[in-house]
Design a protein around this motif. Structure first.
Motif, short mmCIF file in Angstrom:
data_model
loop_
_atom_site.label_atom_id
_atom_site.label_comp_id
_atom_site.label_asym_id
_atom_site.label_seq_id
_atom_site.Cartn_x
_atom_site.Cartn_y
_atom_site.Cartn_z
N LEU A 169 54.16 29.35 78.46
CA LEU A 169 53.10 29.74 77.14
C LEU A 169 52.88 31.27 77.15
N ARG A 170 53.49 31.88 76.15
CA ARG A 170 53.14 33.42 75.91
C ARG A 170 52.01 33.72 75.06
N TYR A 171 51.05 34.23 75.40
CA TYR A 171 49.98 35.01 74.55
C TYR A 171 50.43 35.89 73.50
N THR A 172 49.57 36.09 72.39
CA THR A 172 49.66 37.28 71.57
C THR A 172 48.88 38.38 72.47
N SER A 173 49.22 39.79 72.05
CA SER A 173 48.73 40.72 72.76
C SER A 173 47.32 40.86 73.20
N ALA A 174 46.43 40.22 72.20
CA ALA A 174 44.79 40.23 72.49
C ALA A 174 44.25 39.59 73.92
N CYS A 175 45.12 39.00 74.34
CA CYS A 175 44.66 38.06 75.61
C CYS A 175 45.38 39.02 76.78
N ASP A 176 44.84 40.28 77.12
CA ASP A 176 45.21 41.16 77.97
C ASP A 176 44.47 40.90 79.56
N THR A 177 44.96 39.68 80.04
CA THR A 177 44.40 39.24 81.10
C THR A 177 44.74 40.17 82.57
N ILE A 178 43.89 40.07 83.43
CA ILE A 178 44.00 41.16 84.26
C ILE A 178 43.68 40.29 85.94
N GLY A 179 44.00 40.93 87.06
CA GLY A 179 44.03 40.23 88.19
C GLY A 179 42.48 39.61 88.38
N GLY A 180 42.45 38.41 89.11
CA GLY A 180 41.50 37.61 89.03
C GLY A 180 41.35 36.72 88.06
N THR A 181 42.13 36.71 86.85
CA THR A 181 42.14 35.81 86.06
C THR A 181 43.10 34.56 86.11
N SER A 182 43.83 34.65 87.24
CA SER A 182 44.55 33.46 87.69
C SER A 182 43.89 32.29 87.71
N GLY A 183 44.55 31.12 87.33
CA GLY A 183 43.91 30.00 87.35
C GLY A 183 43.04 29.65 86.21
N SER A 184 42.56 30.54 85.46
CA SER A 184 41.68 30.31 84.22
C SER A 184 42.13 29.25 83.32
N PRO A 185 41.69 28.54 82.96
CA PRO A 185 41.87 27.39 81.87
C PRO A 185 42.22 27.99 80.43
N VAL A 186 43.24 27.59 79.86
CA VAL A 186 43.49 28.12 78.54
C VAL A 186 43.22 27.05 77.52
N ILE A 187 42.19 27.15 76.89
CA ILE A 187 41.70 26.26 75.90
C ILE A 187 41.84 26.29 74.26
N ASP A 188 42.24 25.15 73.91
CA ASP A 188 42.59 25.02 72.49
C ASP A 188 41.41 25.07 71.78
N THR A 189 41.12 26.11 70.84
CA THR A 189 39.80 26.16 70.28
C THR A 189 39.53 25.30 69.30
N ALA A 190 40.58 24.51 68.72
CA ALA A 190 40.26 23.43 67.59
C ALA A 190 39.84 22.15 68.45
N THR A 191 40.26 21.94 69.38
CA THR A 191 40.07 20.56 70.29
C THR A 191 39.18 20.77 71.50
N GLY A 192 39.08 21.97 71.84
CA GLY A 192 38.12 22.33 73.12
C GLY A 192 38.72 21.67 74.57
N LYS A 193 40.06 21.43 74.44
CA LYS A 193 40.65 20.84 75.17
C LYS A 193 41.62 21.86 76.23
N VAL A 194 41.92 21.70 77.43
CA VAL A 194 42.71 22.66 78.24
C VAL A 194 44.15 22.46 77.79
N VAL A 195 45.07 23.44 77.57
CA VAL A 195 46.41 23.19 77.21
C VAL A 195 47.36 23.93 78.05
#
Length: 290
Positions: free
Chosen positions: A200-226
């Motif tokens: 899954l590729r993000y749009t550029s606003a999700c400019d994640t950095i070191g330490g964010t590895s393993g973060s859940p990616v959550i669908d804001t419409a359902t609140g579920k992890v995708v």
């Protein structure tokens, strides 16, 4: 791969780390050409996304997760990356199942405050082949965590997300929430010796950095992890560690400097039986086997 880096910490100091930790990014507003009343009734209500249920690891982020069929009495699971495994990166082709572990996790509440230390008793599943995921089993059940701390686990979605979906990447390590959309999917994502499928590729606003590895990616419409956040191309290099490249079905390579990625998690529920028991031989299970 998004492990903590001195450079990432320096960047946070310079940029202000998104200003204040433990403050969620503002929800995106629904748009469209219909009237305000029609839009309000037609658009799905955005779920409040905060830090509740996320965890901080010693060097990564993660979350307490449940499957669609999990019972409250089941032992809880923690989701992170394969490359966050405490024993080091799994080798290409390596799949680890049911290995003893005593790793601890800092459980966060909605404000990002650490309210408990949870402990694993085993690594249920870990690999960096086709995907980049580690699942731990905890010594406590979902019901025990809820009773003690008032925190619910996040639920894994069991369907493939769509391009354009609004998402949030929630880092327990940095106590920071990134907001963007699903930009699309990479047929193959190659980084060093590892290759991942349908990333899954993000749009550029999700400019994640070191330490964010393993973060859940959550669908804001359902609140579920995708998906589970795992990497990004830092320097514009081609297919090297910390500089993944996209490879299409014809073998053509695309490098997207500054763009970040996650590995989808919809495949995981099909590989678990009742009681949160891993069964890689179940019908529909496509996760790599040892």
């Amino acid at each position: 791969m998004r492990k903590p880096l001195v450079a990432a910490l320096f960047a946070l100091v310079i940029a202000g780390a998104g200003a204040a930790p433990a403050v969620a990014a503002p929800a995106q507003e629904a748009g469209g050409t219909a009237s305000a009343q029609e839009t309000a009734s037609a658009a799905p209500a955005l779920q409040a996304v905060d830090f509740a249920g996320t965890v901080a690891l010693s060097n990564c982020s993660g979350s307490v997760v449940r499957l669609p069929g999990s019972a409250d009495s089941d032992p809880a699971l923690v989701l992170s990356n394969g490359h966050c495994l405490e024993t080091g990166f799994p080798s290409p082709g390596q799949v680890i199942v049911n290995k003893a572990s005593s790793r601890t996790f800092g459980l966060l509440n909605s404000a990002g405050t650490r309210v408990a230390t949870l402990q694993a008793n085993r690594v249920v599943y870990s690999t960096m082949t086709d995907t980049d995921v580690t699942l731990y089993q905890l010594t406590r059940t979902y019901a025990q965590i809820k009773s003690s701390y008032g925190i619910n686990a996040l639920t894994l979605n069991d369907t493939h997300p769509a391009a354009g979906t609004p998402i949030k990447v929630v880092s327990g390590y940095w106590k920071r929430i990134y907001s963007c959309n699903v930009d699309g999917f990479a047929y193959r994502l190659k980084e060093g010796d590892w290759t991942w499928k349908d990333s899954l590729r993000y749009t550029s606003a999700c400019d994640t950095i070191g330490g964010t590895s393993g973060s859940p990616v959550i669908d804001t419409a359902t609140g579920k992890v995708v998906a589970v956040n795992n990497t990004g191309n830092e320097d514009g290099a081609r297919c090297t560690v910390n500089n993944p490249c996209e490879v299409d079905a014809s073998g053509n390579i695309t490098v997207r400097k500054g763009i970040n990625y996650a590995q989808q998690t919809y495949q995981i529920p099909a590989c678990f039986a009742a009681g949160n028991q891993l069964d890689l031989n179940r019908s529909g299970c496509t996760l790599p086997k040892p």
